[in-house]
Design a protein around this motif. Structure first.
Motif, short mmCIF file in Angstrom:
data_model
loop_
_atom_site.label_atom_id
_atom_site.label_comp_id
_atom_site.label_asym_id
_atom_site.label_seq_id
_atom_site.Cartn_x
_atom_site.Cartn_y
_atom_site.Cartn_z
N GLY A 132 7.91 -1.14 -5.75
CA GLY A 132 6.76 -1.08 -4.86
C GLY A 132 6.98 -0.06 -3.76
N PRO A 133 6.17 -0.08 -2.69
CA PRO A 133 6.33 0.87 -1.60
C PRO A 133 7.74 0.79 -1.02
N PRO A 134 8.33 1.91 -0.60
CA PRO A 134 7.73 3.24 -0.45
C PRO A 134 7.86 4.13 -1.68
N TYR A 135 8.26 3.56 -2.84
CA TYR A 135 8.50 4.40 -4.01
C TYR A 135 7.36 4.36 -5.03
N THR A 136 6.82 3.20 -5.28
CA THR A 136 5.79 3.06 -6.30
C THR A 136 4.64 2.20 -5.78
N THR A 137 3.58 2.14 -6.56
CA THR A 137 2.41 1.34 -6.18
C THR A 137 2.33 0.06 -7.02
N THR A 138 3.44 -0.44 -7.49
CA THR A 138 3.47 -1.64 -8.31
C THR A 138 2.79 -2.80 -7.58
N PRO A 139 1.72 -3.36 -8.14
CA PRO A 139 1.00 -4.45 -7.46
C PRO A 139 1.87 -5.70 -7.30
N GLY A 140 1.84 -6.30 -6.12
CA GLY A 140 2.55 -7.55 -5.89
C GLY A 140 4.05 -7.44 -5.76
N ALA A 141 4.59 -6.22 -5.75
CA ALA A 141 6.04 -6.07 -5.70
C ALA A 141 6.58 -6.09 -4.28
N GLU A 142 5.72 -5.85 -3.31
CA GLU A 142 6.20 -5.71 -1.95
C GLU A 142 6.58 -7.06 -1.33
N GLN A 143 7.50 -7.02 -0.37
CA GLN A 143 7.88 -8.22 0.36
C GLN A 143 6.88 -8.48 1.49
N LYS A 144 6.76 -9.76 1.86
CA LYS A 144 5.76 -10.14 2.84
C LYS A 144 6.35 -11.10 3.86
N ILE A 145 5.72 -11.12 5.01
CA ILE A 145 5.94 -12.17 6.01
C ILE A 145 4.63 -12.91 6.13
N GLY A 146 4.56 -14.05 5.44
CA GLY A 146 3.28 -14.75 5.34
C GLY A 146 2.32 -13.89 4.53
N PRO A 147 1.13 -13.64 5.03
CA PRO A 147 0.17 -12.81 4.31
C PRO A 147 0.34 -11.32 4.59
N VAL A 148 1.25 -10.96 5.51
CA VAL A 148 1.39 -9.56 5.94
C VAL A 148 2.45 -8.86 5.11
N SER A 149 2.06 -7.75 4.50
CA SER A 149 3.00 -6.93 3.73
C SER A 149 3.33 -5.68 4.51
N LEU A 150 4.55 -5.63 5.04
CA LEU A 150 4.96 -4.46 5.82
C LEU A 150 5.12 -3.24 4.94
N GLN A 151 5.57 -3.44 3.69
CA GLN A 151 5.72 -2.31 2.78
C GLN A 151 4.38 -1.67 2.47
N ARG A 152 3.39 -2.49 2.18
CA ARG A 152 2.08 -1.94 1.84
C ARG A 152 1.45 -1.26 3.06
N ALA A 153 1.72 -1.78 4.25
CA ALA A 153 1.18 -1.16 5.45
C ALA A 153 1.74 0.25 5.62
N ALA A 154 3.02 0.42 5.29
CA ALA A 154 3.63 1.75 5.42
C ALA A 154 3.18 2.68 4.30
N GLY A 155 2.92 2.12 3.10
CA GLY A 155 2.45 2.92 1.99
C GLY A 155 3.57 3.59 1.22
N VAL A 156 3.20 4.33 0.19
CA VAL A 156 4.16 5.03 -0.66
C VAL A 156 4.48 6.37 0.00
N THR A 157 5.58 6.43 0.69
CA THR A 157 5.96 7.65 1.40
C THR A 157 6.96 8.50 0.62
N ILE A 158 7.64 7.91 -0.36
CA ILE A 158 8.58 8.66 -1.22
C ILE A 158 8.20 8.35 -2.67
N PRO A 159 7.16 8.96 -3.18
CA PRO A 159 6.70 8.63 -4.53
C PRO A 159 7.74 8.97 -5.60
N ILE A 160 8.02 7.99 -6.45
CA ILE A 160 9.00 8.15 -7.52
C ILE A 160 8.36 7.73 -8.84
#
Length: 319
Positions: free
Chosen positions: A85-113
């Motif tokens: 998932g972010p910051p490397y890929t856009t894999t759905p549901g792969a990012e870690q969350k704190i409750g409903p908030v996904s910090l990875q998704r908020a930052a986005g894919v900054t190093i696309p692999i």
């Protein structure tokens, strides 16, 4: 009434004070020698071993079966990096969350692999290739994505059945996957793959993101880390190589990875980060929290710290 004229107090004679000889050069020399001896001695006792770097070439030579299996996973997009998932890929549901908030998704894919493209196909294209490899690259690129995944999955299953040894794989419909991974292994053993991944898109070869991600997708790097007590469940974040004394100030951070619910959670990194952020905020706000800010006054610890002052104060009051 006349005012009294206050004059300046007489300046004391420097010669009236006791004196003794003082050799500044001698003190500097002794302090320097003591510091050097302590530094060298403590470094010899407590410094980390000088481990040789773990490179793709070292991995390919020491564990070629693991390297091949990882290369197949990169082609199939089933490796850890491909599913991170972010910051490397856009894999759905792969990012870690704190409750409903996904910090990875908020930052986005900054190093696309793209693991197939970046770790396998591009290095093979950049290196001089035999005709069979060139044909394999063409066959892979012209095939539909679903067909590519079928080839890679079939070869991965065949490798498992063969105990990871490509030479014992039974014939099957694997497309160009065996040819591509075999050539990639040759490049890695020769040391060319390290340079290809470092030079990709960079003028200065100082970005080790791609080689490290590729290494991390296999089991070789983790095995080496565990052998040196650097795994997460071995307090590896605060250890140095070989379980030598490391960064003790990190003990509180790495502590949470050893206990539940963090140790078994897929959101451990995000949860530990959030908890440490709260603890740090509470520490900063201690002077403003009623009750807690008064603990030093209630405990009278300050009297222990400044005991010499209070002892002299009591003596002065007696006299």
């Amino acid at each position: 009434m006349r005012g009294r004229k206050i004059g300046r107090e007489p300046v004391p004679d420097p010669g009236s004070f006791p004196q003794r000889p003082y050799d500044l050069v001698k003190e500097f020399t002794l302090a320097l020698v003591a510091a050097v001896v302590l530094t060298v001695g403590l470094a010899a006792l407590f410094s980390s071993p000088d481990e040789t770097p773990i490179t793709l070439a070292r991995w390919a030579r020491a564990a070629p079966d693991d390297f091949t299996a990882t290369a197949v996973a990169e082609l199939a997009a089933t490796s850890g990096t491909a599913q991170y998932g972010p910051p490397y890929t856009t894999t759905p549901g792969a990012e870690q969350k704190i409750g409903p908030v996904s910090l990875q998704r908020a930052a986005g894919v900054t190093i696309p692999i793209d693991t197939a493209r970046d770790f396998v196909l591009r290095p093979l294209t950049a290196a001089p290739e035999p005709a069979s490899v060139s044909d394999g690259l063409t066959a892979w690129r012209t095939a539909p994505v679903r067909r590519q995944q079928q080839w890679a999955a079939a070869y991965a299953d065949a490798l498992d059945e063969a105990g990871g040894d490509p030479t014992r794989v039974q014939p099957g419909d694997y497309g160009p996957v065996p040819v591509l991974t075999s050539r990639l292994l040759e490049l890695a053993k020769a040391g060319a793959l390290d340079g290809e991944l470092l030079a990709a898109g960079h003028f200065y070869q100082t970005d080790y993101t791609e080689p490290l991600l590729f290494l991390g997708d296999g089991s070789y790097l983790e095995d080496q880390a565990r052998a040196r007590h650097l795994a997460g469940d071995q307090w590896g974040m605060m250890n140095e190589t070989g379980n030598y004394p490391g960064q003790p100030w990190l003990w509180l951070y790495t502590l949470w990875y050893q206990i539940e619910p963090f140790s078994s959670s897929g959101n451990a990194d995000a949860l530990v980060w959030g908890l440490m952020a709260l603890l740090t905020l509470a520490f900063v706000l201690v002077p403003f929290i009623p009750g807690i800010r008064s603990i030093p006054r209630w405990s009278r610890v300050y009297r222990l710290v400044w005991r010499d002052h209070y002892r002299s104060h009591r003596t002065a009051r007696r006299h």
